[in-house]
Design a protein around this motif. Structure first.
Motif, PDB file in Angstrom:
ATOM      1  N   LYS A  55      -5.789   0.675  16.926  1.00 45.04           N
ATOM      2  CA  LYS A  55      -5.318   1.001  15.575  1.00 45.04           C
ATOM      3  C   LYS A  55      -5.136  -0.275  14.757  1.00 45.04           C
ATOM      4  CE  LYS A  55      -2.711   5.206  16.720  1.00 45.04           C
ATOM      5  NZ  LYS A  55      -3.353   5.499  18.003  1.00 45.04           N
ATOM      6  N   ALA A  56      -5.005  -0.100  13.454  1.00 43.40           N
ATOM      7  CA  ALA A  56      -4.655  -1.210  12.568  1.00 43.40           C
ATOM      8  C   ALA A  56      -3.706  -0.662  11.512  1.00 43.40           C
ATOM      9  CB  ALA A  56      -5.901  -1.801  11.916  1.00 43.40           C
ATOM     10  N   TYR A  57      -2.841  -1.529  11.019  1.00 48.28           N
ATOM     11  CA  TYR A  57      -1.807  -1.101  10.078  1.00 48.28           C
ATOM     12  C   TYR A  57      -1.905  -1.867   8.773  1.00 48.28           C
ATOM     13  CZ  TYR A  57       0.325   0.929  14.216  1.00 48.28           C
ATOM     14  OH  TYR A  57       0.549   1.662  15.352  1.00 48.28           O
ATOM     15  N   ALA A  58      -1.724  -1.157   7.677  1.00 49.98           N
ATOM     16  CA  ALA A  58      -1.499  -1.779   6.374  1.00 49.98           C
ATOM     17  C   ALA A  58      -0.036  -1.509   6.054  1.00 49.98           C
ATOM     18  CB  ALA A  58      -2.406  -1.161   5.315  1.00 49.98           C
ATOM     19  N   LYS A  59       0.669  -2.540   5.608  1.00 44.88           N
ATOM     20  CA  LYS A  59       2.098  -2.401   5.324  1.00 44.88           C
ATOM     21  C   LYS A  59       2.388  -2.858   3.909  1.00 44.88           C
ATOM     22  CE  LYS A  59       3.373  -3.107  10.149  1.00 44.88           C
ATOM     23  NZ  LYS A  59       4.049  -3.989  11.116  1.00 44.88           N
ATOM     24  N   PHE A  60       3.175  -2.058   3.220  1.00 47.21           N
ATOM     25  CA  PHE A  60       3.558  -2.359   1.839  1.00 47.21           C
ATOM     26  C   PHE A  60       5.076  -2.275   1.728  1.00 47.21           C
ATOM     27  CE2 PHE A  60      -0.518  -0.175   1.944  1.00 47.21           C
ATOM     28  CZ  PHE A  60      -1.338  -1.057   1.257  1.00 47.21           C
ATOM     29  N   PHE A 113       9.208  -0.038   5.045  1.00 51.94           N
ATOM     30  CA  PHE A 113       7.935  -0.343   4.374  1.00 51.94           C
ATOM     31  C   PHE A 113       7.053   0.901   4.445  1.00 51.94           C
ATOM     32  CE2 PHE A 113       7.671  -1.941   8.756  1.00 51.94           C
ATOM     33  CZ  PHE A 113       6.533  -1.305   9.244  1.00 51.94           C
ATOM     34  N   VAL A 114       6.003   0.920   3.618  1.00 52.21           N
ATOM     35  CA  VAL A 114       5.019   2.000   3.672  1.00 52.21           C
ATOM     36  C   VAL A 114       4.004   1.601   4.735  1.00 52.21           C
ATOM     37  CG1 VAL A 114       3.255   3.282   2.399  1.00 52.21           C
ATOM     38  CG2 VAL A 114       5.333   2.513   1.219  1.00 52.21           C
ATOM     39  N   ALA A 115       3.856   2.452   5.752  1.00 57.23           N
ATOM     40  CA  ALA A 115       2.937   2.162   6.852  1.00 57.23           C
ATOM     41  C   ALA A 115       1.718   3.069   6.755  1.00 57.23           C
ATOM     42  CB  ALA A 115       3.638   2.385   8.193  1.00 57.23           C
ATOM     43  N   VAL A 116       0.537   2.467   6.660  1.00 59.76           N
ATOM     44  CA  VAL A 116      -0.718   3.205   6.692  1.00 59.76           C
ATOM     45  C   VAL A 116      -1.396   2.842   8.007  1.00 59.76           C
ATOM     46  CG1 VAL A 116      -2.898   3.716   5.532  1.00 59.76           C
ATOM     47  CG2 VAL A 116      -0.911   2.984   4.183  1.00 59.76           C
ATOM     48  N   ILE A 117      -1.587   3.849   8.857  1.00 58.20           N
ATOM     49  CA  ILE A 117      -2.166   3.626  10.174  1.00 58.20           C
ATOM     50  C   ILE A 117      -3.646   3.999  10.118  1.00 58.20           C
ATOM     51  CG2 ILE A 117      -2.091   4.288  12.616  1.00 58.20           C
ATOM     52  CD1 ILE A 117       0.904   5.295  11.743  1.00 58.20           C
ATOM     53  N   PHE A 118      -4.509   3.021  10.320  1.00 56.71           N
ATOM     54  CA  PHE A 118      -5.941   3.289  10.431  1.00 56.71           C
ATOM     55  C   PHE A 118      -6.213   3.547  11.911  1.00 56.71           C
ATOM     56  CE2 PHE A 118      -5.638   1.296   6.360  1.00 56.71           C
ATOM     57  CZ  PHE A 118      -6.555   1.998   5.602  1.00 56.71           C
TER      58      PHE A 118
END
Length: 119
Positions: free
Chosen positions: A88-93, A63-68
């Motif tokens: 941290k928080a993650y957005a996953k696509f 998946f595409v991981a965006v780490i805030f």
């Protein structure tokens, strides 16, 4: 080379099963504000606004991981972000369909970050 081009160059050389999705996520984040700084740090495209905001992790391939980096500061009421360790928080696509479906939530999180940094 300006730093925005560093991300584009990085993406042009990237071998990833979700490369198109990564490029779309980068484009969505870029659309929020021209004042964000871009670079390639920690092995992936990174975005800063006053301080490090988010980095994409291309080492994850399912998946595409965006780490805030300071996700705990973001008051995500959408349930879009997954809490992670150390604040941290993650957005996953997992697909282009998810990227398109979550575009507004991703942009809201980035706008919220900018508001927090400006307050």
């Amino acid at each position: 080379m300006n730093k925005a081009n560093k991300i584009d160059e990085f993406l042009s050389k990237l071998n990833h099963p979700l490369k198109a999705e990564i490029a779309s996520v980068v484009k969505i984040i870029r659309e929020v504000s021209p004042e964000m700084e871009e670079d390639v740090k920690w092995g992936g495209p990174s975005f800063d606004y006053k301080e490090p905001m988010a980095t994409l992790n291309p080492r994850i391939t399912d998946f595409v991981a965006v780490i805030f980096h300071k996700g705990e500061l973001l008051n995500d009421t959408t349930g879009f972000l997954e809490p992670g360790p150390k604040g941290k928080a993650y957005a996953k696509f997992r697909s282009m369909e998810e990227v398109e479906k979550q575009k507004a939530n991703l942009q809201k999180v980035v706008k919220d970050w900018i508001k927090i940094m400006n307050s």
